[in-house]
Design an enzyme around this catalytic site. Structure first.
Site, PDB file in Angstrom:
ATOM      1  CG  HIS A  72      -2.076  -0.771   1.302  1.00 38.14           C
ATOM      2  ND1 HIS A  72      -2.454  -1.497   2.411  1.00 38.14           N
ATOM      3  CD2 HIS A  72      -3.048  -0.963   0.367  1.00 38.14           C
ATOM      4  CE1 HIS A  72      -3.601  -2.123   2.152  1.00 38.14           C
ATOM      5  NE2 HIS A  72      -3.971  -1.815   0.925  1.00 38.14           N
ATOM      6  CB  CYS A  78      -2.404   0.203   8.642  1.00 40.28           C
ATOM      7  SG  CYS A  78      -1.063  -0.013   7.482  1.00 40.28           S
TER       8      CYS A  78
END
Ligand code: ARG
Length: 275
Positions: free
Chosen positions: A173, A267
């Protein structure tokens, strides 16, 4: 070394987080996850509570979404949506294991008065791959979010979107390879990007802090900045020193248990940007 340390300013933020009540690693959708290794849910909860308390101590507002049984990755709230100007673009996940999270996030935004709530029409893992900096969105692709999703985000939010391609599966990511530190300042790990993306980043952010492999491998780039204070893993010592040289205040947080799922402080944190 910088000749003059720039002055940094904190801006109070509003975040959305999800308690890791059902956290475990029982499938593997990124190289950090190993279902044969035990996880300690109580420890994950403890570390998460510490992160939550730290945000509040720093003057930020944290909203909570209820964790759903059977969705162990829901703690990584950054993936639930991208929120800009009171509009929420809710995630469409790459892997079936996380698909049901979309419903929960969509319901949360509907119930909390967001003026527009859209479900992404393409694979789009929210703020994990969409970071607002310098009046534009830097958008990651290569492992999760599709390139078509970048265009959709640009249209919905009405801001330019710059696509960046990730090439190292450990940094799957964008928020595992790049941190937004201030309104127009970033740090990143160049090796996580392909050559074209590296030139784009050099051109857009010539003053960026460049992280090295050791910083990246302890998830040092999965950090959260309010413009002054930067929460980053305790293990990212070298990076903390670099941030201090650049006028930031590093705030070490231990999220080692959550790293077993392939996530860190960022996250676990979705920024809510009101209209
Ligand atoms: N286990 C999760 C996944 O692989 C971790 C997500 C990390 N989130 C992030 N914003 N990088 O999807």
């Amino acid at each position: 070394m910088l000749t003059q340390t720039p002055e940094r300013h904190a801006r109070p933020r509003r975040y959305l987080m999800c308690r890791p009540t059902h956290y475990t690693v029982d499938y593997a959708i990124n190289p950090w996850m190993d279902p044969t290794q035990p996880t300690d849910t109580a420890l994950a909860l403890h570390q998460w509570e510490e992160l939550y308390r730290t945000y509040r101590r720093l003057g930020h507002t944290v909203e909570l979404i209820d964790p759903v049984p059977g969705l162990p990755d829901m703690v990584y709230a950054a993936n639930g949506a991208t929120v800009l100007d009171g509009r929420a673009l809710v995630a469409t996940f790459r892997y079936p294991e996380r698909a049901a999270e979309s419903e929960a996030y969509q319901a949360w935004f509907r119930a909390h008065g967001y003026r527009e709530v859209h479900r992404a029409g393409h694979v789009n893992e929210g703020e994990g791959d969409h970071l607002l900096v310098g009046g534009r969105v830097l958008a990651g692709t290569g492992f999760r979010t599709s390139r078509a999703a970048h265009a959709e985000a640009g249209e919905l939010f009405g801001v330019p979107v710059v696509s960046l391609t990730l090439v190292d599966p450990r940094f799957y990511h964008l928020d595992t390879a790049l941190t937004v530190l201030a309104d127009d300042h970033v740090m990143y790990y160049p090796e996580a990007f392909d050559a074209d993306s590296r030139s784009v980043l050099r051109a857009l952010h010539p003053d960026a802090i460049l992280a090295d492999r050791a910083d990246a491998e302890v998830f040092g780039l999965n950090a959260v900045s309010d413009g002054l204070r930067v929460l980053l893993p305790t293990a990212a010592k070298n990076l903390a020193g670099r941030l201090a040289e650049h006028g930031y205040q590093p705030v070490p947080v231990d999220v080692s248990e959550l790293l077993k799922g392939g996530g860190g402080a960022k996250c676990c944190t979705l920024e809510l940007r009101p209209a």
